[in-house]
Write an enzyme that holds these catalytic residues in place. Structure first.
Site, mmCIF file in Angstrom:
data_model
loop_
_atom_site.group_PDB
_atom_site.id
_atom_site.type_symbol
_atom_site.label_atom_id
_atom_site.label_comp_id
_atom_site.label_asym_id
_atom_site.label_seq_id
_atom_site.Cartn_x
_atom_site.Cartn_y
_atom_site.Cartn_z
ATOM 1 N N ASP A 45 -10.942 -5.162 -17.835
ATOM 2 C CA ASP A 45 -11.242 -6.204 -18.831
ATOM 3 C C ASP A 45 -9.937 -6.695 -19.446
ATOM 4 O O ASP A 45 -9.187 -5.923 -20.050
ATOM 5 C CB ASP A 45 -12.160 -5.606 -19.912
ATOM 6 C CG ASP A 45 -12.591 -6.604 -20.970
ATOM 7 O OD1 ASP A 45 -12.132 -7.767 -20.927
ATOM 8 O OD2 ASP A 45 -13.366 -6.218 -21.855
ATOM 9 N N HIS B 178 0.814 -1.217 0.000
ATOM 10 C CA HIS B 178 0.000 0.000 0.000
ATOM 11 C C HIS B 178 0.849 1.271 0.000
ATOM 12 O O HIS B 178 0.385 2.338 -0.419
ATOM 13 C CB HIS B 178 -0.927 -0.005 1.218
ATOM 14 C CG HIS B 178 -2.168 0.817 1.069
ATOM 15 N ND1 HIS B 178 -2.216 1.974 0.326
ATOM 16 C CD2 HIS B 178 -3.422 0.651 1.581
ATOM 17 C CE1 HIS B 178 -3.447 2.487 0.380
ATOM 18 N NE2 HIS B 178 -4.181 1.700 1.118
#
Length: 459
Positions: free
Chosen positions: A378, A163
């Site tokens: 995608d 992170h």
């Protein structure tokens, strides 16, 4: 979702995927927002994809592995390693060592996971394998990716990110780039921008705002969440559930955002469930993406951490005894306090105070990732059936964080799914409290169940 689902995952040996072209070998400093203590942990994300007959003969592992190598040319710091310098300053050694990549196969079909894919996921440790020695913050891969083929032809894409190098918006930008290159693009539509110096401390540093989120509170009553007795559950909030909570508020407060109202409700229910002493201070931390607060704006493509930890503080007694609107006003004010000056003040505080962790004692942390469109990523097989955090309770201090994740339930309703992590007994009380709120207001909006402390206090 069927939590009892069992399946076997066969993994190939982990490998390192490196940039497909030569990239700069250099040292890049993180910003003074990036390297605070509360962001020094690994965050897991998971995506589920259906079989697409148009992709027959295409192997998702091969497609994503090749695209990853090409994407790392643009995001080459991700292929490096985090180092720590003087005064705990973090930096990336851009050395092209690569990101960890795991190829796997599971003897399960996507439909066996059930109609509602949501955390906690069964066998998550198998779908996102913790390669021994890889999960430390320093000197380890910044990204770990596992692509698991399913028997139906679908697949699962799971990722673990350090992170300190990126927030959720930055990670989504990287994943979108990976998707675009998987689809054949030569370069990402949004070019990545480093420029971490934009969020560095000023010279000299000067703390100009009040930062209760970084107060060092001793945990004298042992109320940090115990990690050896934890229950993980997710809760769906669609239009019906949100309307039921909104109905508890007077008319002038019903126009507030879903995030504010839901956060106030969950904070209150959670506090009741944990049974703190009435004089104990309790906190709600609303993590927010602060990109919109900057003028001039941060460059498009900046993928560092631009998040703040605005906090509201009250006593447990006041939170429980007052109407829901009391919690709502505290949440609203905490969010409103965050400005560009506030962010610069945080960076200065990090340098002056040696990069402290945000306060965790008696804290509940929420992060709204519902607008990030992670599900839209995608790789050639269409949008993800589920895309988002793999579980709640993650963090350098586990157990206090929940995410608001965009979700479509089995009825086709769009809403939010929120993973919650609590000790087992507290989880039982939390579920009962929340059920009383929702059921009484959905089925009998004019009736009040006097057994519910939430309902009684909210009149």
């Amino acid at each position: 979702m069927a939590q009892s689902l069992l399946f076997t995952v066969k993994r190939h040996a982990p490998e390192f995927v490196k940039p497909s072209k030569t990239t700069p070998h250099t040292i890049k400093l993180l910003s003074d927002i990036d390297d605070q203590d509360g962001l020094r942990f690994q965050i897991p994300l998971i995506q589920f994809y259906r079989y697409d007959p148009n992709m027959k003969g295409k192997d998702p592992v091969d497609v994503i592995r090749k695209a990853l190598s090409k994407t790392l040319v643009f995001y080459y710091p991700f292929a490096g390693r985090l180092r720590e310098g003087p005064c705990r300053k973090l930096m990336v050694d851009c050395n092209d060592e690569g990101v960890l990549f795991i190829e796997a196969d599971a003897d399960v079909r996507l439909e066996q996971f059930g109609d509602a894919l949501q955390p906690p996921f069964p066998c998550l440790n198998e779908l996102l394998f913790d390669v021994p020695g890889s999960s430390e913050v320093l000197n380890t891969p910044l990204l770990l990716i596992q692509v698991t083929r399913l028997k139906c032809g679908g697949f699962i894409f799971a990722l673990r990110l350090n992170h300190a190098i990126s927030d959720a918006a930055g990670l989504t930008q990287f994943m979108s780039a990976l998707g675009e290159i998987s689809l054949g693009m030569k370069a990402p539509s949004i070019a990545p921008v480093w420029k971490r110096e934009l969020l560095n401390a000023r010279d000299p540093p000067r703390v100009t705002c009040f930062h209760r989120e970084y107060e060092q509170i001793p945990n004298t009553k042992g109320t940090i969440i115990p990690l050896d007795d934890m229950a993980h559950r997710s809760f769906f909030f669609g239009p019906t559930e949100l309307a039921a909570i909104r109905a508890l508020l007077p008319h002038h407060q019903q126009q507030h955002s879903n995030f504010e109202i839901l956060t106030a409700c969950l904070w209150r229910c959670r506090t009741i469930a944990l049974h703190p002493d009435t004089d104990e201070e309790v906190r709600i931390i609303c993590i927010g993406d602060m990109r919109s607060k900057f003028n001039p704006p941060l460059p498009n493509g900046y993928y560092g951490n631009v998040i703040a930890f605005p906090v509201a503080v009250t006593t447990a007694g006041k939170l429980i005894e007052n109407p829901l609107g009391y919690a709502l006003e505290l949440v609203k004010k905490a969010k409103a306090d965050i400005t560009q000056e506030y962010m610069h003040s945080v960076a200065d505080l990090m340098v002056i105070k040696n990069r402290p962790h945000f306060t965790v004692a008696r804290s509940f942390l929420v992060s709204d990732v519902s607008r990030l469109k992670v599900r839209d990523v995608d790789f050639g097989w269409g949008k993800a059936v589920y895309g988002g955090p793999a579980k709640g309770g993650v963090g350098a201090i586990p157990g206090i964080a929940s995410f608001y994740i965009a979700f479509k339930n089995a009825k086709g309703e769009e809403g939010l799914v929120i993973p919650v992590c609590l000790p087992n007994k507290a989880m039982e009380r939390f579920v009962k409290e929340l059920d009383n709120v929702l059921k009484n207001n959905i089925n009998q909006p004019t009736m009040v169940d006097q057994k519910s402390s939430f309902i009684k206090a909210s009149l």
